[in-house]
Design an enzyme around this catalytic site. Structure first.
Site, mmCIF file in Angstrom:
data_model
loop_
_atom_site.group_PDB
_atom_site.id
_atom_site.type_symbol
_atom_site.label_atom_id
_atom_site.label_comp_id
_atom_site.label_asym_id
_atom_site.label_seq_id
_atom_site.Cartn_x
_atom_site.Cartn_y
_atom_site.Cartn_z
ATOM 1 N N PRO A 23 0.835 -1.212 0.000
ATOM 2 C CA PRO A 23 0.000 0.000 0.000
ATOM 3 C C PRO A 23 0.861 1.250 0.000
ATOM 4 O O PRO A 23 1.787 1.366 0.808
ATOM 5 C CB PRO A 23 -0.811 -0.136 1.294
ATOM 6 C CG PRO A 23 -0.010 -1.062 2.164
ATOM 7 C CD PRO A 23 0.690 -1.989 1.234
ATOM 8 N N ALA A 57 -3.327 3.240 2.298
ATOM 9 C CA ALA A 57 -3.984 3.533 3.565
ATOM 10 C C ALA A 57 -5.294 4.269 3.321
ATOM 11 O O ALA A 57 -5.303 5.370 2.767
ATOM 12 C CB ALA A 57 -3.063 4.368 4.444
ATOM 13 N N GLN A 100 -5.900 -1.495 2.873
ATOM 14 C CA GLN A 100 -5.336 -1.175 4.186
ATOM 15 C C GLN A 100 -6.220 -0.132 4.860
ATOM 16 O O GLN A 100 -6.351 0.987 4.371
ATOM 17 C CB GLN A 100 -3.907 -0.643 4.040
ATOM 18 C CG GLN A 100 -3.199 -0.441 5.371
ATOM 19 C CD GLN A 100 -1.821 0.174 5.184
ATOM 20 O OE1 GLN A 100 -1.709 1.348 4.830
ATOM 21 N NE2 GLN A 100 -0.775 -0.611 5.409
ATOM 22 N N TYR A 182 0.999 5.705 13.269
ATOM 23 C CA TYR A 182 -0.413 6.075 13.181
ATOM 24 C C TYR A 182 -1.176 5.519 14.388
ATOM 25 O O TYR A 182 -0.586 4.917 15.283
ATOM 26 C CB TYR A 182 -0.982 5.638 11.837
ATOM 27 C CG TYR A 182 -0.255 6.310 10.689
ATOM 28 C CD1 TYR A 182 -0.134 7.707 10.651
ATOM 29 C CD2 TYR A 182 0.369 5.582 9.697
ATOM 30 C CE1 TYR A 182 0.564 8.349 9.636
ATOM 31 C CE2 TYR A 182 1.071 6.210 8.667
ATOM 32 C CZ TYR A 182 1.170 7.588 8.652
ATOM 33 O OH TYR A 182 1.879 8.217 7.657
ATOM 34 N N ARG A 324 8.397 1.111 -3.614
ATOM 35 C CA ARG A 324 9.219 1.919 -4.523
ATOM 36 C C ARG A 324 9.698 1.104 -5.721
ATOM 37 O O ARG A 324 9.758 1.606 -6.844
ATOM 38 C CB ARG A 324 10.412 2.513 -3.770
ATOM 39 C CG ARG A 324 10.030 3.556 -2.722
ATOM 40 C CD ARG A 324 11.254 3.996 -1.926
ATOM 41 N NE ARG A 324 10.922 4.999 -0.929
ATOM 42 C CZ ARG A 324 10.508 4.731 0.293
ATOM 43 N NH1 ARG A 324 10.334 3.479 0.676
ATOM 44 N NH2 ARG A 324 10.232 5.703 1.146
#
Length: 370
Positions: A23, A57, A100, A182, A324
Site C-alpha cells: 500500500p 492507507a 489497508q 499512526y 518503490r
C-alpha cells in the site's frame, strides 16, 4: 521451482506467487474520494504480475486522514468513488485486491509530502487530531485530544463500518494499519501512549485497543477472507516499542486468527535512527515468523529478484511486499519471473511483449495466462 513464484493460501484466497504490491499513499483523493489518478495508479500496478495489490492507507473517518488528499472509506460517497476503480482493475487483471484500513491519529492534519509534510494549523483548514494521550508527535505541533470512551468506540465502529464497505466493494482481504506512528501504533508505543487507564501502562494494556479493533474487524469481515495487519517492529528509539513487544503482540494476534503480519518499522518519533540498507527490516519479519509461526511479509528496500527469492526460499519471510521498486518498474514481477523461471499472469494484449531472448529461454507463454 522458484520459491517466490510458488503459491500460498490465505484462508480461501489462493495466491499464485509470494509478491504483494505494498500500500502506497498517493495523497491525491478529493475529500477522501478516489479519482482518475487512482484509476491510473491501480490499473498500472494491477498488471505488475504480483499476486496481490493492497490499496493505499484508506482512512476510516475524516479526521483520521494523514493529509487532505488521503483516501477514505467512511461514507457512501467514498465507497461509491472507489467502486468503478476496483471494477476496472477486475476487468483487466486477475490480481487479488486487499485494502489497508487506517487512522492517522496524532499524525493527521498534515500537508502532503511534496508540500512540506508539516502539520496544518487550525487557522489554515487543519483539524484537531486525536490520540491515546495529549502528546504531540514533535515539538511545536498542536497536541492531539486524548480519546475518551466515546471516542474509542467511535473509531472502533468506524473500522468496522469501513470493513463492511470494503466487503461490499468485493475486496479480497483487509490489512489493518498498526505501523508508522499512526493511531493503532500510537497505542502500542510508550512514546506516544501515556495513559493510566486500562489502555496504557503495561504491555497488555497498550495492546488492548489495537486488539479490540482487530477483533471487531475480524468479526464482521467474512470468515473465508483473510485479515492481516501491518506493524512497526521497532520505534528505533530507546525506551520505545521493540521487537520483543512486537512478538508478544503477534502471539496475541495469532490467537485471534490473524492471516499475515506485514513487518515494517519506525514512524512514531522524529528521534528515530534507522540504519537504511536493503532488507534492513527483514530480521524483524524472520524473528516474528520463527517465534510465532504466523505468515509474515518482508518489506523495505527489496528491489532485486534474487534478494526476494532468497528471502522466501530461506524461510526468513513467507511473502515480500514492494512499493518503490514497483513504482520504478511497474512490471517488476514479470522481470523477476523471467530471471527466476517463474510464471505470471499478463493480459493477452501484452503476450507479445517478451524480448526474443526471453522467449528463447522460457517460451512464448511464460508471461502469458497460466
Amino acid at each position: 521451482m522458484s520459491a517466490l513464484f510458488s503459491p500460498i493460501r490465505l484462508r480461501d484466497l489462493e495466491l499464485p506467487n509470494r509478491i504483494m504490491v505494498a500500500p502506497m499513499c498517493q495523497y491525491s483523493a478529493e475529500d477522501g474520494k478516489a479519482n482518475d489518478w487512482h484509476f491510473t495508479h491501480m490499473n498500472t500496478l494491477a498488471l505488475s504480475g504480483a499476486a496481490m495489490f493492497c490499496v493505499e492507507a484508506t482512512h476510516v473517518e475524516q479526521i483520521g486522514r494523514i493529509t487532505p488528499g488521503c483516501l477514505g472509506l467512511w461514507n457512501d460517497a467514498t465507497e461509491a468513488a472507489l467502486r468503478p476503480v476496483l471494477a476496472s482493475v477486475r476487468r483487466h487483471s486477475t490480481i487479488a485486491i486487499a485494502i489497508q484500513l487506517a487512522h492517522a491519529g496524532r499524525k493527521g492534519s498534515s500537508h502532503r509530502p511534496w508540500e512540506g509534510g508539516q502539520q496544518i494549523p487550525l487557522t489554515e483548514r487543519g483539524w484537531q487530531t486525536v490520540g491515546p494521550s495529549e502528546v504531540a508527535h514533535k515539538e511545536g505541533e498542536l497536541k492531539p485530544l486524548a480519546l475518551d470512551a466515546v471516542g474509542l468506540k467511535r473509531i472502533r465502529d468506524a473500522f468496522v463500518e469501513a470493513a463492511r464497505r470494503a466487503n461490499r466493494l468485493g475486496v479480497d482481504a483487509v490489512e489493518l494499519h498498526c505501523a508508522h506512528g499512526y493511531l493503532l501504533h500510537q497505542f502500542l508505543s510508550p512514546i506516544s501512549n501515556h495513559r493510566t487507564d486500562k489502555y496504557g501502562g503495561s504491555l497488555q494494556n497498550r495492546m488492548r485497543y489495537p486488539l479490540e479493533v482487530f477483533d471487531a474487524v475480524r468479526g464482521v469481515f467474512p470468515p473465508k477472507k483473510p485479515v492481516g495487519i501491518k506493524v512497526s517492529a521497532t520505534d528505533w528509539v530507546d525506551g520505545g516499542w521493540d521487537i520483543q513487544q512486537t512478538i508478544e503482540f503477534a502471539r496475541e494476534l495469532k490467537k485471534r486468527g490473524v492471516d499475515w503480519i506485514d513487518v515494517s518499522s519506525g514512524g512514531v518519533s522524529p528521534q528515530q535512527k534507522i540504519p537504511l540498507a536493503p532488507g534492513y527490516q527483514l530480521p524483524f519479519a524472520q524473528a516474528i515468523r520463527e517465534a510465532t509461526g504466523v505468515t509474515t511479509m518482508a518489506v523495505g528496500l527489496i528491489t532485486e529478484a534474487s534478494h526476494a527469492e532468497d528471502i522466501v526460499a530461506s524461510g526468513k519471510a513467507d511473502m515480500v511486499a514492494l512499493a518503490r521498486g514497483m513504482l520504478y518498474d511497474p512490471r517488476w514481477a514479470w522481470h523477476a519471473a523471467a530471471e527466476l523461471g517463474g510464471e505470471v499472469y499478463a493480459p493477452p494484449q501484452y503476450w507479445r511483449s517478451q524480448p526474443a531472448s526471453q522467449k528463447a529461454l522460457f517460451g512464448e507463454t511464460r508471461f502469458g495466462a497460466r
